[in-house]
Structure formats: C-alpha cells, structure tokens
Write an enzyme that holds these catalytic residues in place. Structure first.
Site, mmCIF file in Angstrom:
data_model
loop_
_atom_site.group_PDB
_atom_site.id
_atom_site.type_symbol
_atom_site.label_atom_id
_atom_site.label_comp_id
_atom_site.label_asym_id
_atom_site.label_seq_id
_atom_site.Cartn_x
_atom_site.Cartn_y
_atom_site.Cartn_z
ATOM 1 N N HIS A 19 39.403 24.434 36.669
ATOM 2 C CA HIS A 19 40.149 25.553 36.098
ATOM 3 C C HIS A 19 40.986 25.075 34.921
ATOM 4 O O HIS A 19 40.973 23.887 34.564
ATOM 5 C CB HIS A 19 40.979 26.269 37.168
ATOM 6 C CG HIS A 19 41.902 25.367 37.940
ATOM 7 N ND1 HIS A 19 42.944 24.693 37.350
ATOM 8 C CD2 HIS A 19 41.908 25.016 39.246
ATOM 9 C CE1 HIS A 19 43.569 23.985 38.268
ATOM 10 N NE2 HIS A 19 42.953 24.144 39.432
ATOM 11 N N HIS A 22 43.185 21.962 35.248
ATOM 12 C CA HIS A 22 42.475 20.676 35.147
ATOM 13 C C HIS A 22 42.266 20.319 33.676
ATOM 14 O O HIS A 22 42.473 19.173 33.263
ATOM 15 C CB HIS A 22 41.107 20.750 35.835
ATOM 16 C CG HIS A 22 41.177 20.956 37.316
ATOM 17 N ND1 HIS A 22 40.415 21.881 37.984
ATOM 18 C CD2 HIS A 22 41.936 20.353 38.269
ATOM 19 C CE1 HIS A 22 40.683 21.841 39.275
ATOM 20 N NE2 HIS A 22 41.611 20.916 39.475
ATOM 21 N N CYS A 127 49.448 21.926 57.346
ATOM 22 C CA CYS A 127 48.771 22.903 56.483
ATOM 23 C C CYS A 127 47.357 22.399 56.223
ATOM 24 O O CYS A 127 47.189 21.300 55.688
ATOM 25 C CB CYS A 127 49.517 23.070 55.152
ATOM 26 S SG CYS A 127 48.571 24.037 53.958
ATOM 27 N N CYS A 130 46.555 21.825 52.393
ATOM 28 C CA CYS A 130 47.095 20.582 51.804
ATOM 29 C C CYS A 130 46.576 19.360 52.557
ATOM 30 O O CYS A 130 46.738 18.245 52.088
ATOM 31 C CB CYS A 130 48.613 20.499 51.934
ATOM 32 S SG CYS A 130 49.553 21.746 51.134
ATOM 33 N N CYS A 144 53.810 26.910 54.527
ATOM 34 C CA CYS A 144 53.537 25.802 53.620
ATOM 35 C C CYS A 144 54.220 26.080 52.283
ATOM 36 O O CYS A 144 54.033 27.148 51.702
ATOM 37 C CB CYS A 144 52.034 25.655 53.411
ATOM 38 S SG CYS A 144 51.658 24.559 52.044
ATOM 39 N N HIS A 147 51.242 26.631 49.713
ATOM 40 C CA HIS A 147 50.265 27.712 49.899
ATOM 41 C C HIS A 147 50.861 28.989 50.495
ATOM 42 O O HIS A 147 50.186 30.009 50.592
ATOM 43 C CB HIS A 147 49.098 27.210 50.762
ATOM 44 C CG HIS A 147 48.319 26.117 50.102
ATOM 45 N ND1 HIS A 147 48.605 24.784 50.286
ATOM 46 C CD2 HIS A 147 47.309 26.171 49.205
ATOM 47 C CE1 HIS A 147 47.782 24.057 49.544
ATOM 48 N NE2 HIS A 147 46.997 24.879 48.883
ATOM 49 N N LYS A 293 50.865 32.885 38.910
ATOM 50 C CA LYS A 293 49.894 31.832 39.139
ATOM 51 C C LYS A 293 48.501 32.455 38.989
ATOM 52 O O LYS A 293 48.289 33.587 39.428
ATOM 53 C CB LYS A 293 50.098 31.335 40.581
ATOM 54 C CG LYS A 293 49.521 29.982 40.841
ATOM 55 C CD LYS A 293 49.932 29.484 42.210
ATOM 56 C CE LYS A 293 49.003 28.363 42.612
ATOM 57 N NZ LYS A 293 49.300 27.776 43.884
ATOM 58 N N LYS A 296 42.013 34.171 41.787
ATOM 59 C CA LYS A 296 40.843 35.061 41.734
ATOM 60 C C LYS A 296 41.221 36.460 42.184
ATOM 61 O O LYS A 296 40.812 37.456 41.592
ATOM 62 C CB LYS A 296 39.722 34.504 42.613
ATOM 63 C CG LYS A 296 38.958 33.417 41.911
ATOM 64 C CD LYS A 296 37.674 33.071 42.662
ATOM 65 C CE LYS A 296 37.142 31.745 42.143
ATOM 66 N NZ LYS A 296 36.895 30.753 43.159
HETATM 67 N N1 MSP Z 1 42.974 15.768 44.478
HETATM 68 C C1 MSP Z 1 44.371 15.979 44.324
HETATM 69 C C2 MSP Z 1 44.977 14.902 43.448
HETATM 70 C C3 MSP Z 1 44.805 13.505 43.937
HETATM 71 S S1 MSP Z 1 45.455 12.354 42.813
HETATM 72 C C4 MSP Z 1 45.382 10.901 43.616
HETATM 73 C C5 MSP Z 1 44.608 17.338 43.689
HETATM 74 N N2 MSP Z 1 43.569 17.897 43.064
HETATM 75 S S2 MSP Z 1 43.595 19.331 42.335
HETATM 76 O O1 MSP Z 1 42.254 19.536 41.848
HETATM 77 O O2 MSP Z 1 44.130 20.315 43.215
HETATM 78 O O3 MSP Z 1 44.614 19.199 41.151
HETATM 79 C C6 MSP Z 1 44.419 18.243 40.137
HETATM 80 C C7 MSP Z 1 45.562 18.282 39.137
HETATM 81 O O4 MSP Z 1 45.571 19.558 38.490
HETATM 82 C C8 MSP Z 1 46.943 18.130 39.776
HETATM 83 O O5 MSP Z 1 47.756 17.251 39.017
HETATM 84 C C9 MSP Z 1 47.517 19.528 39.732
HETATM 85 O O6 MSP Z 1 48.911 19.561 39.648
HETATM 86 C C10 MSP Z 1 46.894 20.031 38.445
HETATM 87 N N3 MSP Z 1 46.908 21.480 38.374
HETATM 88 C C11 MSP Z 1 46.455 22.369 39.305
HETATM 89 N N4 MSP Z 1 46.712 23.636 38.868
HETATM 90 C C12 MSP Z 1 47.333 23.593 37.671
HETATM 91 C C13 MSP Z 1 47.787 24.528 36.744
HETATM 92 N N5 MSP Z 1 47.673 25.824 36.937
HETATM 93 N N6 MSP Z 1 48.360 24.063 35.607
HETATM 94 C C14 MSP Z 1 48.462 22.726 35.321
HETATM 95 N N7 MSP Z 1 48.013 21.814 36.178
HETATM 96 C C15 MSP Z 1 47.486 22.208 37.360
HETATM 97 O O7 MSP Z 1 45.730 17.818 43.751
#
Ligand code: MSP
Length: 494
Positions: A19, A22, A127, A130, A144, A147, A293, A296
């Site tokens: 998304h 990421h 949770c 998480c 949580c 969540h 936030k 979907k």
């Molecule tokens: N797998 C764990 C991280 C493990 S690191 C040893 C995880 N994955 S995640 O896919 O949920 O999130 C990956 C990164 O994307 C995290 O740093 C998270 O904070 C970031 N983000 C998730 N949603 C986000 C936004 N809406 N905006 C900015 N960053 C976001 O957590």
C-alpha cells in the site's frame, strides 16, 4: 571517520498488495541512501519482506494457495513496487531465506547458552493481528491499541527471552543517546513508557504449524515472528559486510512498530553482545485525504501503482517527500500532487532549466561555458550546508525546501539579469550563463537524492564536466549545454 552508511526499511508483510505506506517508507529511506551516496559514503540500503507470520498461513488458505506459493507471488509485487518507485536498495531480504534462518538459529543458541532464554508458561491478553501480548497498562480498555479490537485471553507454553532484565539498561541507553529515537516526541513517549511500566519477559516462540523458523532442538515450536523479523537487519549482511556496515546507522519505520525497534531489538542485541544501531527514525503515517486511516471498508485507499502509472515517478516521490512532514502524519491528496507537479517541478525547476539552456544554445551554439574571468554571483554552498543539516536531523522535507530556496533565488537572478538582452554580446552574456549553469548544476546535484530520474536528464542537458560534490564549488566545472526537452510536461487530474 566511518564513511559508510547502512539504512534499512521495515520488512513488509506480504499478505496482500503493497500500500501507499509501504511506498512512502521506501521512498523516504531511498532519499537518505541516495543523499549519503552523493556525500561520497559507501552506502548499504536494505529492504525486504517479513514472511514467517502465522497469519500468512490463513491468508494463503483464503486465497486457495499453498503458503509458500502465496508468499512468492506477493513478494514479486513488493519487488515490483521498488522498481516502479525507483528505489536504489542494495539488497532485498526475504525472511524465508536460508541466510536469515541460519542467523536466527545462531542468535537463539547464543542467548540460550547465556541462560537468557527459558521454557515456561504465560497467560495474557493477546491480539491475533499483531501476534503480540499486551499488558494492562498498554491496553487498559482491553482493546488492541493498534487494531482497536478486543484482546483475547491466551495461555501459552513456550520459550521466553529475559527482556525484564534489561529495563534499567535500556532506560540508561536512551538517556545517554537522545538521538537514538527521532523525532524527539517519539523518544519521550518510549522513555516515559519504560519509566512507568515494567518490562516483562517476551514470549519468543509459537506452537509450530509447519511455517516459520524452527526453534533449535524443538520442532514443536517456531520462533515468534517479531523475534525473527528484527534479526533481518543483521542476517542480511555476510561476515565481510557485517564488519563494514554493522551497526546500522538508521532503521526507518512507522510509529506502530516503534516499541519493537527501540526496546526489544536493542535488548536482543545487547543480550547477544552485539553493537546497537545508531538510530531509529520514525516517519509519519500517510492518511487518506479525509484525514482518516486508509481502509478498504472506507473506500479511501490510494494504490501506489495507480499513482505511479498516472504520474511520473519523480512527481510521486516529490509529493510524498515534500508534503508529508518528516515528523508527523500527512494526508494524501491527488489534486495536491498534480498542483505540486505543475507549479514547483514544471514551473520553478523545469522551466528555469529550459529557459537557461535554450537561451545559451540559441545565443552561443556549441559554446562551452568556462569560469575564467567570471565573477561569482550565485553561491550554492550555504544551501548545501542547510540541506545537509536537515538531512542529518531526518527532516528531508526541510532539506528539499532549502534546495528549493536556491532554485527560487536562481529564478530571481535570471529575472534581474535579463540575459536575453545580451544575446549577441558574449562578454555580457557568458558570465550570467556560467552563474546560471553552476546554480542549476548544484541544485540538480542535490535533488538527485529525491528526484533521481529527471535530475539525471537535467545534468545531461547542463553538460557539466564534473559530476560530484565539487559541483557545489563555484568554478569547479565547465558546462556545455545540450539540446533539451521539457522535463515536466504539465499533468492534469485524471
Ligand atoms: N513486518 C512488520 C515489520 C517488521 S520490521 C522488522 C510490519 N510490516 S507492515 O507491512 O505492516 O508495515 C511495514 C512498514 O510500513 C512499517 O514501518 C509501518 O509502520 C509502515 N506503514 C504501514 N502503514 C503505513 C502508512 N499508512 N503510512 C506510512 N507508513 C505505514 O509492520
């Protein structure tokens, strides 16, 4: 002084498509990696995927696929995002790789040998999303905190890491290193939580469902996914690279996973007698245009691939880096992205470049602009220094502003000097042209960290004889303009 820079993103859960968050995190980290390369550092930039979570088993089942097949398919999409967003990572680690599993087993054994892992029972509020237990202080309403769903009482037998032994040590470490967590507000938050809540031992295993890193010597358990995931930052490096790059200079993460990175990870490393990362930089969250936030069910999700399809990659990067403050959450607005493209990228930067280069080519074709006898009227160095300070403080949006100030002052210079009036008078025109080319080259050099594609083209049009930081010094290069094409054709909201 150490001339290396090791930066990491969090590793993403590949249980769906990537998304915008990421994409944002990768673009932010990429800018720091590129910036440090521009400064002449030897950079290692790591990103990857976190593939051992038990949730993936369920997600794969729902998709009617075998877990590995499901994960492999999704990981390709994450890799594709890196390509589309022009991410310059040196490595992409998958936690199902052998190098990672071997490293986890080694670390586990080391902690076990030191008596820091024990077998026991635990009951607490859990949770599933998480895959984490929460104490009453962390979740006073029984929901949580991430969540907002009710926690479930869960009893578990398994292995524990003696995290509780490190409470005083981690508080002392944070106090002695106030830059360990940036921005400061996040640092205060963690410190206060540590000072007000007892650290409890951490459950670091889960009953095996045939997926995950096996606990050494006990096939009934796999490692808790957070325990293995954090190790990726270390396991990605081979022994030579460890020597060169460890400890990491900067872990870039979102605030939802700060506790794991600023408390659990340093304690794991301390327990294993390994040096600690220098810093955890917490970026803000990308929110939907309505400030909510993205989800979907609300129908407000922005797909990064769609944006990268519709607009130039540099435009998407620029908008994300500039409009979302480096220290807080920011809303994503496609209209604002379009406006930024048309006003700042196309007008301020693109038009100025075209104007200067075309004028030079028309007036003095095949001319090489040399610094001989030219008085310096533009000085890029103070802008460079300011940009550097902001990057050191992890305030990339302000660093871009500092570079933009140079572009604005160049626009002003051109307007004041009116070089078009001296088109036929080389003695009057050439010094103005040299100053403009120097300023444009310096600005483009710095912008390479944020806008890698268009600045490459811009520097080709400018035709500089030098390509490194020497471009910041007046008189360090000659410039031979090349016929340009518009860098940023105007875009419309589609
Ligand atoms: N797998 C764990 C991280 C493990 S690191 C040893 C995880 N994955 S995640 O896919 O949920 O999130 C990956 C990164 O994307 C995290 O740093 C998270 O904070 C970031 N983000 C998730 N949603 C986000 C936004 N809406 N905006 C900015 N960053 C976001 O957590």
């Amino acid at each position: 002084m150490k001339n290396t820079f090791y930066a990491t993103t969090a590793i993403d859960y590949p249980n769906g498509r990537p998304h915008i968050g990421h994409a944002y995190e990768k673009i932010v980290t990429d800018s720091y990696a590129r910036w440090n390369r521009l400064l002449g550092k030897d950079v290692y930039f790591l990103t990857g995927t976190d593939e051992n979570g038990q949730k993936l088993i369920e997600s794969a089942k729902d998709a009617g696929l075998d877990t590995l097949e499901f994960v492999n398919k999704n990981v390709e999409v994450f890799k594709n995002l890196c390509t589309r967003a022009n991410i310059s990572h040196d490595d992409f680690i998958r936690t199902t790789e052998k190098r990672h599993e071997d490293s986890c087993v080694e670390l586990w054994k080391k902690l076990e040998e030191k008596g820091l892992i024990y077998h026991g029972h635990y009951s607490g509020n859990y949770c599933l999303s998480c895959e984490s237990f929460y104490t009453e202080a962390q979740a006073p309403d029984g929901n949580c905190p991430e969540h907002h769903k009710p926690l479930e009482l869960k009893e578990e037998e398994g292995f524990f890491f003696k995290l509780s032994e490190y409470q005083k040590w981690i508080i002392d470490h944070l106090k002695a290193n106030p830059d360990f967590i940036v921005p400061g507000a996040r640092y205060k938050e963690i410190l206060s939580r540590l000072e007000n809540d007892d650290l409890r031992d951490l459950a670091i295993s889960r009953p095996s469902q045939g997926w995950g890193v096996k606990v050494p010597g006990n096939d009934n358990f796999v490692m808790y996914t957070w325990f293995d995931a954090l190790i990726n930052y270390y396991s990605a490096l081979d022994s030579d690279q460890k020597e060169k790059f460890w400890p990491a200079d900067m872990h870039v993460i979102g605030k939802d996973i700060l506790w794991f990175h600023s408390v659990i990870w340093p304690c794991m490393l301390k327990a294993a007698d390994l040096p600690l990362p220098k810093q955890v930089y917490v970026h803000g969250m990308v929110l939907a245009e309505d400030g909510k936030k993205m989800s979907k069910s609300l129908g407000n999700v922005v797909d990064p691939f769609e944006m990268l399809e519709k607009y130039p990659t540099d435009t998407f990067r620029y908008y994300m880096l500039k409009n979302i403050s480096s220290s807080g959450d920011g809303k994503f607005s496609e209209q604002e992205l379009v406006d930024k493209h048309n006003t700042e990228l196309a007008n301020d930067y693109g038009n100025l470049l075209m104007r200067v280069i075309k004028l030079g080519l028309k007036s003095f074709p095949d001319k090489v602009y040399t610094p001989e006898g030219v008085a310096q009227e533009i000085d890029a160095l103070p802008y460079f220094e300011r940009a550097k300070e902001f990057m050191d403080k992890r305030e990339h949006n302000k660093a871009i502003d500092a570079i933009w100030d140079l572009i604005v002052s160049l626009n002003q210079y051109v307007n004041d000097k009116e070089p078009w009036k001296h088109k036929k008078d080389e003695a009057a025109f050439a010094p103005i042209a040299y100053n403009c080319f120097y300023g444009m080259a310096a600005a483009s050099y710095m912008l390479q960290a944020f806008l890698p594609e268009c600045t490459k083209t811009a520097l080709e049009y400018i035709g500089s004889s030098a390509l490194g930081t020497e471009l910041m010094e007046f008189g360090a290069a000659t410039y031979t303009p090349q016929p340009p094409e518009a860098l940023f054709p105007k875009v419309e909201l589609r």
